[in-house]
Design an enzyme around this catalytic site. Structure first.
Site, short mmCIF file in Angstrom:
data_model
loop_
_atom_site.label_atom_id
_atom_site.label_comp_id
_atom_site.label_asym_id
_atom_site.label_seq_id
_atom_site.Cartn_x
_atom_site.Cartn_y
_atom_site.Cartn_z
N CYS A 1 -34.58 16.08 37.00
CA CYS A 1 -34.50 14.86 36.19
C CYS A 1 -34.18 15.22 34.76
O CYS A 1 -34.86 16.03 34.14
CB CYS A 1 -35.83 14.12 36.22
SG CYS A 1 -36.35 13.68 37.87
N THR B 1 -40.11 34.64 37.00
CA THR B 1 -38.96 34.43 36.11
C THR B 1 -38.63 35.72 35.38
O THR B 1 -37.48 36.17 35.35
CB THR B 1 -39.25 33.30 35.09
OG1 THR B 1 -39.49 32.09 35.80
CG2 THR B 1 -38.09 33.11 34.12
N ASN C 1 -37.14 27.91 47.70
CA ASN C 1 -38.22 27.08 47.17
C ASN C 1 -38.00 25.57 47.36
O ASN C 1 -38.95 24.81 47.39
CB ASN C 1 -38.46 27.40 45.69
CG ASN C 1 -37.21 27.28 44.87
OD1 ASN C 1 -36.19 27.88 45.18
ND2 ASN C 1 -37.25 26.48 43.83
N THR D 1 -49.41 44.87 25.92
CA THR D 1 -50.77 45.14 26.39
C THR D 1 -51.00 44.44 27.72
O THR D 1 -50.68 43.25 27.87
CB THR D 1 -51.80 44.66 25.35
OG1 THR D 1 -51.57 45.37 24.14
CG2 THR D 1 -53.22 44.89 25.82
C1 LIG Z 1 -41.79 29.64 41.11
C2 LIG Z 1 -40.63 30.48 41.36
C3 LIG Z 1 -40.10 31.31 40.37
C4 LIG Z 1 -40.65 31.35 38.98
O1 LIG Z 1 -41.89 31.99 38.94
P1 LIG Z 1 -42.80 31.95 37.63
O2 LIG Z 1 -43.89 32.92 37.94
O3 LIG Z 1 -43.29 30.55 37.50
O4 LIG Z 1 -41.96 32.38 36.49
C5 LIG Z 1 -39.02 32.09 40.69
N1 LIG Z 1 -38.48 32.07 41.92
C6 LIG Z 1 -38.97 31.30 42.89
C7 LIG Z 1 -38.34 31.34 44.24
C8 LIG Z 1 -40.05 30.47 42.65
O5 LIG Z 1 -40.51 29.68 43.63
#
Ligand SMILES: *Cc1c(COP(=O)(O)O)cnc(C)c1O
Length: 387
Positions: A328, A76, A155, A243
Protein backbone atom coordinates in the site's frame (compact mmCIF):
# COMPACT_ATOMS: atom_id res chain seq x y z
CA UNK A 1 -10.08 -16.54 21.42
CA UNK A 2 -8.32 -13.20 21.38
CA UNK A 3 -9.53 -10.53 18.95
CA UNK A 4 -8.38 -9.62 16.42
CA UNK A 5 -7.30 -13.17 15.61
CA UNK A 6 -3.60 -13.08 14.72
CA UNK A 7 -3.06 -14.74 11.35
CA UNK A 8 0.06 -12.87 10.27
CA UNK A 9 2.88 -15.13 11.53
CA UNK A 10 4.75 -14.63 8.26
CA UNK A 11 5.10 -10.93 9.17
CA UNK A 12 6.36 -11.69 12.67
CA UNK A 13 5.91 -14.19 15.48
CA UNK A 14 5.50 -13.48 19.19
CA UNK A 15 8.59 -14.17 21.25
CA UNK A 16 8.35 -17.57 22.96
CA UNK A 17 7.98 -17.16 26.75
CA UNK A 18 11.02 -19.40 27.33
CA UNK A 19 13.06 -17.23 24.97
CA UNK A 20 12.00 -13.97 26.64
CA UNK A 21 12.83 -15.31 30.10
CA UNK A 22 16.28 -16.41 29.03
CA UNK A 23 16.98 -12.98 27.52
CA UNK A 24 16.12 -11.20 30.77
CA UNK A 25 19.20 -12.72 32.44
CA UNK A 26 21.55 -10.70 30.22
CA UNK A 27 20.34 -7.15 30.73
CA UNK A 28 20.40 -5.85 34.29
CA UNK A 29 23.00 -5.35 37.00
CA UNK A 30 22.21 -8.71 38.61
CA UNK A 31 22.53 -10.46 35.24
CA UNK A 32 25.35 -11.11 32.78
CA UNK A 33 25.37 -7.65 31.20
CA UNK A 34 29.05 -7.63 30.21
CA UNK A 35 30.51 -6.89 26.79
CA UNK A 36 31.48 -10.12 25.02
CA UNK A 37 34.53 -8.33 23.62
CA UNK A 38 35.87 -7.50 27.13
CA UNK A 39 38.67 -10.01 27.47
CA UNK A 40 40.04 -8.82 30.80
CA UNK A 41 37.34 -9.76 33.32
CA UNK A 42 34.61 -12.19 34.31
CA UNK A 43 31.76 -9.97 33.02
CA UNK A 44 33.13 -10.19 29.51
CA UNK A 45 33.93 -13.88 29.73
CA UNK A 46 30.38 -14.71 30.83
CA UNK A 47 28.84 -12.70 27.98
CA UNK A 48 31.20 -14.36 25.52
CA UNK A 49 30.24 -17.79 26.80
CA UNK A 50 26.55 -16.99 26.32
CA UNK A 51 27.19 -15.73 22.78
CA UNK A 52 29.21 -18.81 21.84
CA UNK A 53 26.58 -21.12 23.30
CA UNK A 54 23.94 -19.40 21.15
CA UNK A 55 26.20 -19.71 18.12
CA UNK A 56 26.28 -23.47 18.63
CA UNK A 57 22.47 -23.56 18.94
CA UNK A 58 22.00 -21.68 15.67
CA UNK A 59 24.67 -23.72 13.86
CA UNK A 60 22.98 -26.91 15.01
CA UNK A 61 19.63 -25.85 13.54
CA UNK A 62 21.08 -25.67 10.00
CA UNK A 63 23.81 -28.30 10.16
CA UNK A 64 26.66 -25.77 10.26
CA UNK A 65 29.86 -25.32 12.25
CA UNK A 66 29.80 -22.64 14.99
CA UNK A 67 32.60 -20.73 13.22
CA UNK A 68 30.31 -20.25 10.23
CA UNK A 69 27.66 -18.14 12.03
CA UNK A 70 27.87 -14.33 11.84
CA UNK A 71 25.46 -12.25 13.95
CA UNK A 72 23.52 -9.50 12.18
CA UNK A 73 20.51 -7.31 12.97
CA UNK A 74 18.13 -9.53 10.99
CA UNK A 75 17.53 -11.15 7.63
CA UNK A 76 17.56 -7.79 5.82
CA UNK A 77 21.12 -7.18 6.92
CA UNK A 78 22.10 -10.81 6.31
CA UNK A 79 20.79 -10.57 2.73
CA UNK A 80 22.72 -7.35 2.17
CA UNK A 81 25.94 -8.73 3.64
CA UNK A 82 25.71 -11.90 1.56
CA UNK A 83 24.90 -10.24 -1.75
CA UNK A 84 27.03 -7.10 -1.58
CA UNK A 85 29.74 -9.00 0.29
CA UNK A 86 30.10 -11.56 -2.51
CA UNK A 87 29.76 -8.93 -5.24
CA UNK A 88 32.73 -7.09 -3.80
CA UNK A 89 35.03 -10.08 -3.26
CA UNK A 90 34.27 -11.68 -6.65
CA UNK A 91 33.91 -8.65 -8.89
CA UNK A 92 37.16 -9.40 -10.73
CA UNK A 93 35.92 -12.89 -11.59
CA UNK A 94 32.56 -11.75 -12.94
CA UNK A 95 29.75 -9.30 -12.44
CA UNK A 96 26.67 -11.42 -13.11
CA UNK A 97 24.17 -12.39 -10.38
CA UNK A 98 21.06 -14.59 -10.67
CA UNK A 99 18.00 -14.02 -8.49
CA UNK A 100 14.23 -14.05 -9.08
CA UNK A 101 11.36 -11.60 -9.44
CA UNK A 102 9.66 -12.97 -6.32
CA UNK A 103 12.42 -12.41 -3.76
CA UNK A 104 12.10 -10.32 -0.61
CA UNK A 105 12.75 -6.59 -1.05
CA UNK A 106 15.96 -6.96 0.96
CA UNK A 107 17.36 -9.07 -1.89
CA UNK A 108 15.75 -7.14 -4.75
CA UNK A 109 16.84 -3.73 -3.48
CA UNK A 110 20.39 -4.92 -2.77
CA UNK A 111 20.54 -6.29 -6.32
CA UNK A 112 19.09 -3.07 -7.79
CA UNK A 113 21.82 -1.10 -6.00
CA UNK A 114 24.48 -3.43 -7.41
CA UNK A 115 23.05 -2.79 -10.90
CA UNK A 116 23.76 0.89 -10.37
CA UNK A 117 27.35 -0.14 -9.55
CA UNK A 118 27.88 -1.97 -12.83
CA UNK A 119 26.69 -5.48 -11.99
CA UNK A 120 24.28 -7.37 -14.21
CA UNK A 121 21.34 -9.12 -12.57
CA UNK A 122 19.13 -11.83 -14.11
CA UNK A 123 15.70 -11.80 -12.46
CA UNK A 124 14.16 -15.23 -13.01
CA UNK A 125 10.50 -15.46 -13.90
CA UNK A 126 8.44 -17.77 -11.65
CA UNK A 127 6.02 -20.29 -13.14
CA UNK A 128 2.30 -19.47 -12.98
CA UNK A 129 2.37 -21.52 -9.76
CA UNK A 130 4.98 -19.25 -8.22
CA UNK A 131 7.86 -21.71 -8.47
CA UNK A 132 11.47 -21.02 -9.40
CA UNK A 133 12.58 -24.23 -11.10
CA UNK A 134 16.15 -25.61 -11.00
CA UNK A 135 16.02 -25.73 -14.82
CA UNK A 136 15.36 -22.00 -15.09
CA UNK A 137 18.25 -21.34 -12.71
CA UNK A 138 20.62 -23.56 -14.67
CA UNK A 139 19.63 -21.89 -17.95
CA UNK A 140 20.55 -18.48 -16.50
CA UNK A 141 24.05 -19.44 -15.32
CA UNK A 142 27.00 -18.03 -17.28
CA UNK A 143 30.76 -18.16 -17.09
CA UNK A 144 30.76 -14.77 -15.35
CA UNK A 145 28.02 -15.65 -12.82
CA UNK A 146 29.35 -15.18 -9.29
CA UNK A 147 26.23 -15.61 -7.15
CA UNK A 148 22.74 -17.14 -7.11
CA UNK A 149 20.39 -15.72 -4.46
CA UNK A 150 17.00 -17.39 -3.89
CA UNK A 151 14.67 -17.85 -0.96
CA UNK A 152 13.71 -21.26 0.39
CA UNK A 153 10.08 -20.54 1.33
CA UNK A 154 8.39 -17.56 -0.31
CA UNK A 155 7.03 -15.13 2.30
CA UNK A 156 3.95 -14.12 0.29
CA UNK A 157 2.99 -17.49 -1.19
CA UNK A 158 4.47 -20.19 1.03
CA UNK A 159 5.87 -21.96 -2.05
CA UNK A 160 9.05 -24.02 -1.67
CA UNK A 161 12.17 -23.89 -3.82
CA UNK A 162 14.17 -27.05 -4.54
CA UNK A 163 17.37 -25.66 -3.06
CA UNK A 164 19.27 -28.98 -3.05
CA UNK A 165 19.02 -29.30 -6.84
CA UNK A 166 20.14 -25.71 -7.34
CA UNK A 167 22.95 -26.14 -4.80
CA UNK A 168 24.38 -29.05 -6.71
CA UNK A 169 24.46 -27.07 -9.97
CA UNK A 170 26.07 -24.02 -8.33
CA UNK A 171 28.76 -26.04 -6.55
CA UNK A 172 29.74 -27.76 -9.79
CA UNK A 173 30.44 -24.36 -11.33
CA UNK A 174 31.93 -22.71 -8.25
CA UNK A 175 29.09 -20.18 -8.07
CA UNK A 176 28.13 -19.03 -4.57
CA UNK A 177 24.58 -19.92 -3.50
CA UNK A 178 22.82 -17.61 -1.04
CA UNK A 179 19.51 -18.73 0.46
CA UNK A 180 17.12 -16.51 2.41
CA UNK A 181 15.67 -18.99 4.90
CA UNK A 182 13.85 -16.45 7.10
CA UNK A 183 10.51 -18.19 6.47
CA UNK A 184 11.73 -21.76 6.45
CA UNK A 185 14.24 -22.40 9.25
CA UNK A 186 11.61 -22.87 11.95
CA UNK A 187 9.38 -25.25 10.02
CA UNK A 188 11.27 -26.90 7.17
CA UNK A 189 14.33 -29.12 7.23
CA UNK A 190 17.32 -26.95 6.38
CA UNK A 191 20.82 -28.40 6.15
CA UNK A 192 23.62 -26.39 4.55
CA UNK A 193 25.68 -29.52 3.79
CA UNK A 194 22.97 -31.58 2.18
CA UNK A 195 21.66 -28.60 0.22
CA UNK A 196 25.15 -27.30 -0.65
CA UNK A 197 24.32 -23.79 0.52
CA UNK A 198 27.18 -21.28 0.84
CA UNK A 199 25.37 -18.39 2.55
CA UNK A 200 22.09 -18.49 4.47
CA UNK A 201 20.04 -15.71 6.09
CA UNK A 202 18.07 -16.17 9.31
CA UNK A 203 15.83 -13.86 11.32
CA UNK A 204 14.90 -14.46 14.98
CA UNK A 205 11.51 -12.74 14.90
CA UNK A 206 10.21 -15.13 12.22
CA UNK A 207 10.94 -18.07 14.53
CA UNK A 208 9.55 -17.01 17.93
CA UNK A 209 12.63 -15.03 18.89
CA UNK A 210 13.15 -11.28 19.37
CA UNK A 211 13.18 -8.62 16.64
CA UNK A 212 16.42 -6.96 15.64
CA UNK A 213 18.67 -10.01 15.56
CA UNK A 214 19.55 -12.44 12.82
CA UNK A 215 22.44 -14.42 11.45
CA UNK A 216 24.29 -15.09 8.24
CA UNK A 217 25.79 -18.51 7.70
CA UNK A 218 29.08 -18.19 5.76
CA UNK A 219 30.64 -21.44 4.53
CA UNK A 220 34.24 -22.21 5.56
CA UNK A 221 34.95 -25.15 3.26
CA UNK A 222 35.16 -24.54 0.38
CA UNK A 223 35.77 -21.10 1.84
CA UNK A 224 33.37 -18.29 0.97
CA UNK A 225 34.61 -14.74 1.53
CA UNK A 226 32.26 -11.80 2.01
CA UNK A 227 33.40 -8.20 2.31
CA UNK A 228 32.17 -6.43 5.46
CA UNK A 229 29.43 -3.85 5.00
CA UNK A 230 29.72 -2.42 8.52
CA UNK A 231 33.22 -1.52 9.67
CA UNK A 232 34.36 -0.97 13.22
CA UNK A 233 36.07 -3.05 15.88
CA UNK A 234 36.53 -6.11 13.71
CA UNK A 235 33.92 -8.20 15.53
CA UNK A 236 32.64 -11.42 13.97
CA UNK A 237 35.99 -12.14 12.34
CA UNK A 238 35.85 -8.78 10.60
CA UNK A 239 32.64 -9.53 8.74
CA UNK A 240 30.33 -7.46 10.92
CA UNK A 241 31.50 -4.98 13.50
CA UNK A 242 29.54 -3.71 16.47
CA UNK A 243 29.16 -4.72 20.12
CA UNK A 244 27.26 -7.98 20.27
CA UNK A 245 23.75 -7.65 21.78
CA UNK A 246 24.06 -10.55 24.23
CA UNK A 247 20.37 -10.73 25.20
CA UNK A 248 19.25 -10.70 21.55
CA UNK A 249 21.78 -13.35 20.59
CA UNK A 250 20.80 -15.56 23.52
CA UNK A 251 17.18 -15.15 22.39
CA UNK A 252 17.96 -16.24 18.84
CA UNK A 253 19.96 -19.19 20.15
CA UNK A 254 17.14 -20.37 22.38
CA UNK A 255 14.59 -19.89 19.58
CA UNK A 256 16.79 -21.98 17.29
CA UNK A 257 17.12 -24.78 19.83
CA UNK A 258 13.34 -24.85 20.39
CA UNK A 259 12.76 -24.79 16.64
CA UNK A 260 15.06 -27.75 16.13
CA UNK A 261 13.23 -29.76 18.82
CA UNK A 262 9.74 -28.77 17.73
CA UNK A 263 10.01 -28.30 14.00
CA UNK A 264 8.65 -31.70 13.04
CA UNK A 265 5.72 -31.47 15.42
CA UNK A 266 5.02 -27.84 14.46
CA UNK A 267 5.05 -28.76 10.80
CA UNK A 268 2.47 -31.50 11.27
CA UNK A 269 0.21 -29.15 13.27
CA UNK A 270 0.60 -26.41 10.64
CA UNK A 271 -0.18 -28.84 7.83
CA UNK A 272 -3.43 -29.82 9.57
CA UNK A 273 -4.47 -26.20 10.09
CA UNK A 274 -3.55 -25.44 6.51
CA UNK A 275 -5.65 -28.30 5.17
CA UNK A 276 -8.63 -27.39 7.35
CA UNK A 277 -8.45 -23.78 6.17
CA UNK A 278 -8.15 -24.70 2.48
CA UNK A 279 -10.95 -27.28 2.69
CA UNK A 280 -13.33 -24.77 4.27
CA UNK A 281 -12.30 -21.94 1.97
CA UNK A 282 -12.86 -24.08 -1.11
CA UNK A 283 -16.59 -24.07 -0.29
CA UNK A 284 -16.74 -20.30 -0.84
CA UNK A 285 -17.42 -19.08 -4.39
CA UNK A 286 -14.84 -17.12 -6.35
CA UNK A 287 -11.80 -17.86 -4.20
CA UNK A 288 -8.53 -19.13 -5.64
CA UNK A 289 -5.27 -20.24 -4.08
CA UNK A 290 -2.14 -18.46 -5.29
CA UNK A 291 0.95 -20.60 -5.67
CA UNK A 292 1.43 -24.33 -6.07
CA UNK A 293 -0.92 -26.54 -4.07
CA UNK A 294 1.73 -29.28 -3.72
CA UNK A 295 5.12 -27.65 -3.50
CA UNK A 296 4.62 -25.51 -0.42
CA UNK A 297 5.47 -25.12 3.25
CA UNK A 298 2.39 -25.28 5.47
CA UNK A 299 1.35 -22.13 7.31
CA UNK A 300 1.16 -19.52 4.56
CA UNK A 301 -1.95 -19.30 2.37
CA UNK A 302 -2.37 -16.58 -0.26
CA UNK A 303 -5.85 -16.19 -1.75
CA UNK A 304 -7.38 -14.09 -4.53
CA UNK A 305 -11.07 -13.20 -4.71
CA UNK A 306 -13.24 -12.64 -7.76
CA UNK A 307 -15.01 -9.31 -8.03
CA UNK A 308 -13.76 -7.88 -4.73
CA UNK A 309 -10.96 -5.48 -4.12
CA UNK A 310 -8.45 -6.48 -1.48
CA UNK A 311 -8.44 -3.20 0.36
CA UNK A 312 -12.22 -3.15 0.99
CA UNK A 313 -12.03 -6.77 2.04
CA UNK A 314 -9.19 -6.10 4.46
CA UNK A 315 -11.03 -3.06 5.90
CA UNK A 316 -14.14 -5.17 6.46
CA UNK A 317 -12.21 -8.00 8.08
CA UNK A 318 -11.26 -6.10 11.21
CA UNK A 319 -11.56 -9.18 13.43
CA UNK A 320 -8.66 -10.78 11.58
CA UNK A 321 -5.05 -9.59 11.71
CA UNK A 322 -3.96 -10.51 8.19
CA UNK A 323 -2.14 -8.73 5.39
CA UNK A 324 -2.63 -8.00 1.73
CA UNK A 325 -0.34 -9.38 -0.88
CA UNK A 326 -0.12 -5.78 -1.99
CA UNK A 327 2.15 -2.94 -1.06
CA UNK A 328 0.00 0.00 0.00
CA UNK A 329 1.30 3.41 -0.90
CA UNK A 330 -0.35 6.65 0.17
CA UNK A 331 -2.94 7.04 -2.54
CA UNK A 332 -3.07 3.84 -4.53
CA UNK A 333 -2.88 0.13 -3.81
CA UNK A 334 -0.24 -1.49 -5.94
CA UNK A 335 -0.82 -5.13 -6.80
CA UNK A 336 1.76 -7.48 -5.31
CA UNK A 337 4.91 -7.71 -7.46
CA UNK A 338 5.05 -11.42 -6.63
CA UNK A 339 1.58 -12.14 -8.02
CA UNK A 340 2.16 -9.84 -10.98
CA UNK A 341 5.36 -11.72 -11.85
CA UNK A 342 3.35 -14.98 -11.83
CA UNK A 343 1.15 -13.49 -14.54
CA UNK A 344 -1.90 -12.78 -12.38
CA UNK A 345 -4.29 -10.23 -13.87
CA UNK A 346 -4.26 -6.89 -12.04
CA UNK A 347 -7.72 -7.31 -10.43
CA UNK A 348 -6.88 -10.67 -8.91
CA UNK A 349 -3.44 -9.59 -7.79
CA UNK A 350 -5.04 -6.57 -6.16
CA UNK A 351 -7.59 -8.66 -4.25
CA UNK A 352 -5.02 -11.01 -2.70
CA UNK A 353 -4.82 -11.63 1.03
CA UNK A 354 -2.21 -13.60 2.95
CA UNK A 355 -3.21 -15.73 5.94
CA UNK A 356 -0.34 -17.20 7.93
CA UNK A 357 -0.56 -19.55 10.88
CA UNK A 358 1.76 -20.37 13.75
CA UNK A 359 2.33 -22.37 16.91
CA UNK A 360 -0.55 -20.76 18.78
CA UNK A 361 -3.13 -20.94 16.00
CA UNK A 362 -6.13 -23.11 16.92
CA UNK A 363 -8.75 -24.92 14.85
CA UNK A 364 -11.34 -22.54 16.31
CA UNK A 365 -9.40 -19.59 14.98
CA UNK A 366 -9.19 -21.18 11.55
CA UNK A 367 -12.92 -21.85 11.49
CA UNK A 368 -13.69 -18.35 12.73
CA UNK A 369 -11.49 -16.84 10.02
CA UNK A 370 -13.22 -18.76 7.24
CA UNK A 371 -16.66 -17.88 8.62
CA UNK A 372 -15.81 -14.17 8.76
CA UNK A 373 -14.27 -14.30 5.32
CA UNK A 374 -17.32 -15.98 3.82
CA UNK A 375 -19.72 -13.54 5.50
CA UNK A 376 -17.71 -10.49 4.46
CA UNK A 377 -17.37 -11.63 0.85
CA UNK A 378 -21.12 -12.15 0.62
CA UNK A 379 -21.80 -8.68 2.04
CA UNK A 380 -19.37 -6.91 -0.25
CA UNK A 381 -20.59 -8.76 -3.32
CA UNK A 382 -24.26 -8.13 -2.44
CA UNK A 383 -23.61 -4.42 -1.90
CA UNK A 384 -21.79 -4.27 -5.20
CA UNK A 385 -24.65 -6.05 -7.04
CA UNK A 386 -27.15 -3.54 -5.65
CA UNK A 387 -24.98 -0.48 -6.17
C1 LIG B 1 10.99 -11.09 7.21
C2 LIG B 1 11.85 -11.44 6.08
C3 LIG B 1 13.04 -10.74 5.83
C4 LIG B 1 13.47 -9.57 6.66
O1 LIG B 1 13.90 -9.97 7.92
P1 LIG B 1 14.19 -8.90 9.07
O2 LIG B 1 14.82 -9.72 10.15
O3 LIG B 1 12.86 -8.36 9.47
O4 LIG B 1 15.09 -7.88 8.52
C5 LIG B 1 13.81 -11.14 4.77
N1 LIG B 1 13.44 -12.17 3.99
C6 LIG B 1 12.32 -12.87 4.21
C7 LIG B 1 11.98 -14.01 3.33
C8 LIG B 1 11.48 -12.52 5.26
O5 LIG B 1 10.34 -13.20 5.44
Amino acid sequence: MQYPVYLDYAATTPCDQRVAEKMMAYLTEDGDFGNAASRSHLFGWKAEEAVENARAQVADLIGADTREIVWTSGATESDNLAIKGIAFTRKDRGRHIVTSKIEHKAVLDACAWLESQGFEISYLQPTAEGLITPDSVEAALRSDTILVSLMHVNNELGTLTDIAAIGQECRKRDIALHVDAAQSAAREFVDVEQMQIDLLSLSAHKMYGPKGIGALYVRRSPEIKVAAQIHGGGHERGMRSGTLPTHQIVGLGEAAEIAKKQRKKDRIALAELNERFLQNVSKIDGVSLNGSRQQRAPGIVNLSFDAVDGESLLMALRELAISTGSACTSATVEPSYVLTAMGQPQELAQSALRFSFGRKTSCDEIDYAVEKLSETLQNIRATKAWG
